[in-house]
Structures are given as C-alpha cells and as structure tokens.
Design a protein around this motif. Structure first.
Motif, mmCIF file in Angstrom:
data_model
loop_
_atom_site.group_PDB
_atom_site.id
_atom_site.type_symbol
_atom_site.label_atom_id
_atom_site.label_comp_id
_atom_site.label_asym_id
_atom_site.label_seq_id
_atom_site.Cartn_x
_atom_site.Cartn_y
_atom_site.Cartn_z
ATOM 1 N N PRO A 116 0.036 -3.404 8.182
ATOM 2 C CA PRO A 116 0.171 -4.853 8.393
ATOM 3 C C PRO A 116 0.729 -5.149 9.785
ATOM 4 O O PRO A 116 0.925 -4.239 10.584
ATOM 5 C CB PRO A 116 1.175 -5.242 7.313
ATOM 6 C CG PRO A 116 2.071 -4.058 7.215
ATOM 7 C CD PRO A 116 1.260 -2.842 7.577
ATOM 8 N N LEU A 163 5.979 1.051 11.455
ATOM 9 C CA LEU A 163 5.343 1.289 10.155
ATOM 10 C C LEU A 163 4.185 2.277 10.252
ATOM 11 O O LEU A 163 3.996 3.108 9.361
ATOM 12 C CB LEU A 163 4.778 -0.033 9.632
ATOM 13 C CG LEU A 163 5.675 -0.800 8.704
ATOM 14 C CD1 LEU A 163 5.019 -2.109 8.304
ATOM 15 C CD2 LEU A 163 5.918 0.034 7.456
ATOM 16 N N LYS A 195 -6.303 1.885 10.701
ATOM 17 C CA LYS A 195 -6.849 0.528 10.781
ATOM 18 C C LYS A 195 -5.654 -0.395 10.922
ATOM 19 O O LYS A 195 -4.994 -0.730 9.943
ATOM 20 C CB LYS A 195 -7.636 0.270 9.504
ATOM 21 C CG LYS A 195 -8.480 -0.979 9.350
ATOM 22 C CD LYS A 195 -7.986 -2.208 9.961
ATOM 23 C CE LYS A 195 -8.099 -3.428 9.112
ATOM 24 N NZ LYS A 195 -7.378 -4.524 9.794
ATOM 25 N N TYR A 253 -11.485 -6.664 11.023
ATOM 26 C CA TYR A 253 -10.968 -7.420 9.882
ATOM 27 C C TYR A 253 -10.889 -6.546 8.627
ATOM 28 O O TYR A 253 -11.666 -5.609 8.457
ATOM 29 C CB TYR A 253 -11.857 -8.638 9.623
ATOM 30 C CG TYR A 253 -11.769 -9.665 10.731
ATOM 31 C CD1 TYR A 253 -10.565 -10.331 10.981
ATOM 32 C CD2 TYR A 253 -12.854 -9.931 11.551
ATOM 33 C CE1 TYR A 253 -10.464 -11.254 12.012
ATOM 34 C CE2 TYR A 253 -12.758 -10.865 12.576
ATOM 35 C CZ TYR A 253 -11.555 -11.518 12.808
ATOM 36 O OH TYR A 253 -11.435 -12.415 13.828
ATOM 37 N N VAL A 276 -7.632 -2.741 -2.493
ATOM 38 C CA VAL A 276 -7.733 -1.359 -2.000
ATOM 39 C C VAL A 276 -8.022 -0.416 -3.166
ATOM 40 O O VAL A 276 -8.868 0.484 -3.076
ATOM 41 C CB VAL A 276 -6.429 -0.967 -1.253
ATOM 42 C CG1 VAL A 276 -6.319 0.533 -1.037
ATOM 43 C CG2 VAL A 276 -6.344 -1.706 0.078
ATOM 44 N N GLU A 289 2.209 0.309 -0.501
ATOM 45 C CA GLU A 289 3.521 -0.292 -0.214
ATOM 46 C C GLU A 289 3.288 -1.783 -0.034
ATOM 47 O O GLU A 289 2.694 -2.210 0.954
ATOM 48 C CB GLU A 289 4.112 0.303 1.059
ATOM 49 C CG GLU A 289 4.709 1.670 0.800
ATOM 50 C CD GLU A 289 5.424 2.239 2.009
ATOM 51 O OE1 GLU A 289 5.665 3.443 2.002
ATOM 52 O OE2 GLU A 289 5.712 1.480 2.954
ATOM 53 N N LEU A 290 3.763 -2.583 -0.996
ATOM 54 C CA LEU A 290 3.327 -3.973 -1.084
ATOM 55 C C LEU A 290 4.492 -4.953 -0.903
ATOM 56 O O LEU A 290 5.509 -4.623 -0.329
ATOM 57 C CB LEU A 290 2.602 -4.165 -2.422
ATOM 58 C CG LEU A 290 1.512 -3.103 -2.703
ATOM 59 C CD1 LEU A 290 0.937 -3.268 -4.092
ATOM 60 C CD2 LEU A 290 0.428 -3.127 -1.639
HETATM 61 P P1 NAD Z 1 -2.376 -7.952 4.326
HETATM 62 O O1 NAD Z 1 -2.457 -7.361 2.973
HETATM 63 O O2 NAD Z 1 -3.034 -9.249 4.569
HETATM 64 O O3 NAD Z 1 -3.003 -6.956 5.413
HETATM 65 C C1 NAD Z 1 -2.561 -5.622 5.540
HETATM 66 C C2 NAD Z 1 -3.688 -4.789 6.122
HETATM 67 O O4 NAD Z 1 -4.738 -4.732 5.162
HETATM 68 C C3 NAD Z 1 -4.321 -5.375 7.387
HETATM 69 O O5 NAD Z 1 -4.617 -4.316 8.280
HETATM 70 C C4 NAD Z 1 -5.582 -6.021 6.863
HETATM 71 O O6 NAD Z 1 -6.603 -6.126 7.818
HETATM 72 C C5 NAD Z 1 -5.977 -5.053 5.773
HETATM 73 N N1 NAD Z 1 -6.889 -5.585 4.756
HETATM 74 C C6 NAD Z 1 -7.102 -6.871 4.413
HETATM 75 N N2 NAD Z 1 -8.051 -6.942 3.453
HETATM 76 C C7 NAD Z 1 -8.435 -5.668 3.181
HETATM 77 C C8 NAD Z 1 -9.364 -5.087 2.285
HETATM 78 N N3 NAD Z 1 -10.127 -5.820 1.480
HETATM 79 N N4 NAD Z 1 -9.462 -3.751 2.259
HETATM 80 C C9 NAD Z 1 -8.705 -2.966 3.063
HETATM 81 N N5 NAD Z 1 -7.826 -3.468 3.941
HETATM 82 C C10 NAD Z 1 -7.685 -4.805 3.999
HETATM 83 O O7 NAD Z 1 -0.840 -7.986 4.695
HETATM 84 P P2 NAD Z 1 -0.157 -8.626 5.989
HETATM 85 O O8 NAD Z 1 -0.149 -10.097 5.829
HETATM 86 O O9 NAD Z 1 -0.767 -8.015 7.216
HETATM 87 O O10 NAD Z 1 1.320 -8.030 5.879
HETATM 88 C C11 NAD Z 1 2.357 -8.638 5.170
HETATM 89 C C12 NAD Z 1 2.516 -8.018 3.797
HETATM 90 O O11 NAD Z 1 2.811 -6.623 3.899
HETATM 91 C C13 NAD Z 1 3.671 -8.612 3.009
HETATM 92 O O12 NAD Z 1 3.281 -8.844 1.687
HETATM 93 C C14 NAD Z 1 4.732 -7.516 3.054
HETATM 94 O O13 NAD Z 1 5.682 -7.552 2.023
HETATM 95 C C15 NAD Z 1 3.893 -6.294 3.018
HETATM 96 N N6 NAD Z 1 4.643 -5.135 3.512
HETATM 97 C C16 NAD Z 1 5.097 -4.194 2.617
HETATM 98 C C17 NAD Z 1 5.845 -3.104 3.057
HETATM 99 C C18 NAD Z 1 6.383 -2.078 2.082
HETATM 100 O O14 NAD Z 1 6.821 -1.044 2.538
HETATM 101 N N7 NAD Z 1 6.384 -2.322 0.788
HETATM 102 C C19 NAD Z 1 6.132 -2.977 4.412
HETATM 103 C C20 NAD Z 1 5.665 -3.948 5.290
HETATM 104 C C21 NAD Z 1 4.913 -5.012 4.820
#
Ligand code: NAD
Length: 502
Positions: A165, A172, A190, A222, A251, A265-266
């Motif tokens: 993210p 990260l 990615k 994207y 995913v 990790e969400l």
């Molecule tokens: P996001 O889920 O929108 O995107 C994360 C990544 O996933 C990006 O690279 C995005 O392009 C990709 N992605 C989007 N759609 C996809 C798909 N269909 N298939 C595969 N990949 C795809 O998250 P964000 O807005 O970039 O980041 C913020 C989120 O991340 C928050 O919810 C936060 O809590 C979470 N986060 C969790 C941790 C942890 O360790 N638990 C750490 C950091 C951030």
C-alpha cells in the motif's frame, strides 16, 4: 535559507530524473515501459505533477514472472554467505541514500520527514535483520523413528508477488522483500499506484548492490490490472499482500485457481484502553502518538480510545489541548508533525467522517476542518461523546482522527474492545498487573502492548486476527511463509515392507 527551503532544494535535485524519465517498470534488470502507457503521479502537498508512471497489465506481469522464474534456481542455489553479503550491501546502500529515500517518500505520500527519515533507516534494518538469518534459514530437524532417520529441511517456495500500500511504502516493502530474498525466493513487487518513487529507488539500489537481474522485478500499475494479474499468474507461488481488508478478500479469490499461498496484512480499528489506575501522562503521550503520527495513515494506529468514565473528562480535556497544538504543515519542514493525506480520494473519505460524526450524535472536540486549498491537509481531529456502534467507531478512517468512547468496568472495556470486525493491535494502560494479564488474555488482537506505544522488535510476530489478516511476519515466521517444509525419510535398515501380489 531555512531547513525547509534546503530540504525542498535537495528534493528537487532528486526528483529531476523522475520528472525527465518517469517511473518505468524494472523487469529482468531492464527498464520497460508499461503496456497500457502511463498514469500520472502527483504530490499531496500541492497537487503538482511529480512524474508519469508506467501502467502495466498482464503482459508486463507475464514478462516479470518469466524473469523471476528464470532467476529463481540460481538465486536459490547461490551459497548462503554470498546471498547474505548481497543483502548486507543493499542495507548499506539504503543507509547511504536514506535522505534521498526519505525526501522522495515525503513528497510522494505527504508523510512528515520527522517520521520518514527513521522509516528509510528501518528499511535498511529489515535487510540487515534477515541477512543475519540467511545461513540458518534452511536448517531443519532430525526426527528419528524405529526404522527411519527422518530429516526436515526448508526450501524457498519459488517466485513470489509482493503487493504493498501507499502508507510508509518503502519500509513496508522491505519488510516483505528482505525476508523473501533471504529465503531464496525471487520477487515481483507491485507498489501502490499512489507511491511509486521509493519502490523504484529500492530496485535500483538492490541491483547496484549486486542483486542478480530478475531476482527483484518491479511492475507498476493499478490493482485491478497489475495486482490481479500477479495474483492469478501460475508461475507465482505466493502473494504477500498489505492493504485493505476488502482487497485482501479479492487477493484470496484471485489466487484460488492457481492455489496461491497468501499472507494478508489488512486494516484495523485498534483500541487503546486507558484505566483510571494508569500512568495517565504516559498514556496521554502514547494515545496521541499512536493516532496522529504518520498522519494516522497507519494500520496499527489506535483509532478508538476507550477511557474509564472516572477520568474521562480530565483526560479528554488534556487531549484536546494537545491535539489542537499538533503542527500541521509541509512534510519537509522538520517541525511538522502531520502532513497532507495521500490523495484527493482519501482526503474526501477522511473528511466525510466529520459529517458522519455529527449526524450520528458525536461531538467534534478538536479539528474537523480542512486546511488550505492547495494540498490534502486536515486538522488533527478528535470525536468525543461517541458510542462503539457509530460508524466513526467501526470503520477504518485511516487519517489523523480519533474516536473517544467511555467505559465503566473492565468487563465493559473488554466487550467494547472486541466488538469490532478487526483485530490487529490493542494497547492497554493500567498499573494493575493481574488485570493486565486477564485483559490481554481476552483481547482479540494479533499484537498487544501494555503501558507502551507500538515498539517493533523484529523477531516478534507481526499480524492480525479477524478481518485484520491471516499470517505473521517477523523472525522465523517470515521464513515459514516464504519457504516450504520438506521431509525426507532414510531407511536405517531392512524394515519389513508389506508385500502385495506375492
Ligand atoms: P488497498 O487495498 O487499496 O491497496 C493495496 C495494494 O493492493 C495496492 O498496491 C493496490 O494497487 C493493490 N490492489 C488493489 N486492488 C487489487 C486487486 N484486485 N488485486 C491485487 N492487488 C490489488 O490499500 P491502500 O489504500 O493502498 O492501503 C491502506 C490499507 O492498508 C489500510 O486498510 C491499512 O490498514 C492497510 N495496511 C495494513 C497493514 C498491516 O500490516 N496490517 C500495514 C499497512 C497498511
């Protein structure tokens, strides 16, 4: 010249090359344009264009997967000491370029330099930590049975995908990529579309430090175009994903046909629980740090304050005073504590909760306003008079926004803390040891800190329960994900083999 002006000048020197060449994909040690052209990357500080970024698709992922698969066997079989020294050289190169990484990260994400300079160095620490363990990562056990000498060994799983993210993206990414490389896997990274700069720096640094071509590949684009293709690719054995809970679910679905191993990790809506017997001054510092540092764009942030009713009024009054004092400003100003939010979309999401809070009957005790009209700045915000059923208490806002809820008894505090779909972290403030033992036992979270903010120790397991994720990073847990256990049994004699068809 002020320090801010000096930092901006240095930043522009580093940005020059991105402005001229854009951010290209890096596949098998070669620059490659995106198959779908480019998309634009802008700074949250003033919305100005930073650069064009390659927009990949399945073809780019296919080329990267072929490169990662071709590079796998040589990387896996390279002598452990040699792989270790490459990882150490990467750590050294990160340290040498830490300022450039931090400045670019701040401009790309809006994060304050105060925190990002440390985040860049933590990236180097991640490489050093996992480099230290390269040699023993494949060690196994000897499990003798009456007729067999059984041994176990660990082998790298193969080429893996790392999807990250935009919040603290450099740190990260290294947290995933360093153990994958240490295990002997090859990687396709990615990065988030909103923060491509430091992912590009990382792959360059790694190659310059001697990482063979194709061992780390970076494909921008994207999520639904590049991320999805990565999850679906048959040559990719596992996906390490960090992002939102609903993307984590995608995913999993996308990887089902190729039976991917996923580490997720969400998101989080983490509680910090403050009891009346706690050291309230330290609790106050930690409550503020864990939601307003890193712009509140932090998965482990304590975004729900559960405060005992007997001390609520006094605690909230001190909180309001401090929150109103937090310095919001240009991320490259060393005094800045909170910078702008990552993007217009995210800014709209965070600010929409100001209205939601009012409609649900909470009080905006601090902030609740946007700042200026150039970038995505908001005032650090505190909602009081809230209940755990309100949207501001249930949904991950992911900004410098704290919701305060009061409780009377320990039982009620635990019930409120656990009444959430998430379970990443929890923070407990009490000086009653027995209560701390009881409470942490009942708290549904992957990581809990007692009388402390989040202090990472790399050998400890990092990850969440419930909607906050599946799997753990850190220490040997990282290797468990990037490696396969293998059992081999050697007959020690002529044991009886059941004979059929005799
Ligand atoms: P996001 O889920 O929108 O995107 C994360 C990544 O996933 C990006 O690279 C995005 O392009 C990709 N992605 C989007 N759609 C996809 C798909 N269909 N298939 C595969 N990949 C795809 O998250 P964000 O807005 O970039 O980041 C913020 C989120 O991340 C928050 O919810 C936060 O809590 C979470 N986060 C969790 C941790 C942890 O360790 N638990 C750490 C950091 C951030």
């Amino acid at each position: 010249m002020s320090t801010l002006e000096q930092n901006v000048k240095k930043l522009y020197r580093h940005l020059d090359r991105f402005q001229s060449n854009g951010v290209l994909n890096r596949i098998a040690g070669q620059d490659r344009a995106g198959s779908l052209g480019v998309f634009e990357n802008s700074s949250p500080v003033d919305r100005s264009t930073i650069c064009q970024v390659a927009r990949g698709n399945t073809d780019d992922i296919d080329a990267a997967a072929t490169a990662a698969a071709d590079a796998f066997v040589d990387w896996r079989d390279m002598a452990a000491k040699e792989r270790q020294s490459i990882l150490i050289r990467i750590a050294e190169a990160i340290e040498a370029r830490a300022e450039e990484i931090a400045l670019c990260e701040c401009w790309d994400t809006g994060q304050a330099l105060k925190f990002m300079s440390k985040a860049a160095l933590r990236g180097a620490e991640n490489f050093r930590y996992f480099a230290d363990q390269v040699v023993q990562a494949r060690d196994g056990q000897h499990l003798k049975s009456p007729t067999l000498m059984n041994i176990t060994t660990r082998v790298p799983i193969g080429p893996v995908g790392v999807i990250t993210p935009w919040n603290t993206p450099f740190m990260l990414s290294t947290w995933k990529i360093a153990p994958a490389l240490a295990a002997g896997c090859t990687v396709i990274h990615k990065p988030a579309e909103a923060s491509p700069l430091t992912a590009r720096l990382l792959v360059e640094i790694a190659e310059e430090a001697g990482l063979p071509k194709g061992v780390l590949n970076t494909v921008n684009g994207y999520g639904e175009e590049v991320g999805k293709a990565l999850c679906e690719h048959p040559k990719i054995r596992a996906i390490a994903f960090v992002g939102e809970s609903r993307t984590g679910s995608l995913v999993t679905k996308q990887g089902a046909d190729t039976l991917k191993r996923n580490h997720l990790e969400l998101g989080g809506k983490n509680p910090v629980i403050v009891f009346e017997d706690a050291d309230l001054d330290r609790a106050l510092d930690a409550v503020i740090f864990m939601i307003y540092s890193i712009n509140g764009e932090r998965c482990t942030s304590s975004s729900r304050l559960l405060v005992q009713e007997t001390i609520r009024e006094e605690f909230e009054a001190k909180l309001i005073e401090r929150v109103n004092n937090i310095r919001v400003g240009h991320p490259l100003d060393p005094e800045t504590e909170v910078g702008p939010l990552i993007s217009e979309e995210h800014f709209n999401k965070v600010t929409s909760y100001f209205e939601v809070a009012k409609q649900d009957g909470a009080k905006i005790a601090a902030g609740g306003e946007v700042l200026g009209d150039k970038g995505y700045f908001v005032r650090p915000t505190l909602f009081t008079n809230a209940t755990n059923q309100m949207r501001i208490a249930r949904e991950e806002i992911f900004g410098p926004v704290l919701t305060s809820i009061s409780f009377s008894t320990e039982e009620e505090a635990l019930q409120l803390a656990n009444d959430t779909p998430y379970g990443l972290t929890g923070y407990l403030w009490t000086n009653d040891l027995t209560r701390a033992l009881r409470f942490t036992d009942g708290l549904e979270a992957g990581m809990i800190w007692v009388n402390s903010e989040n202090v990472r120790h790399l050998p400890t397991p990092f990850g969440g329960v419930k909607a906050s994720g599946i799997g753990r990073d850190g220490g040997d847990w990282s290797f468990e994900f990037y490696m396969e256990q293998k059992h081999i049994g050697f007959a020690t004699g002529q044991h009886r083999i059941t004979r059929l068809g005799v």
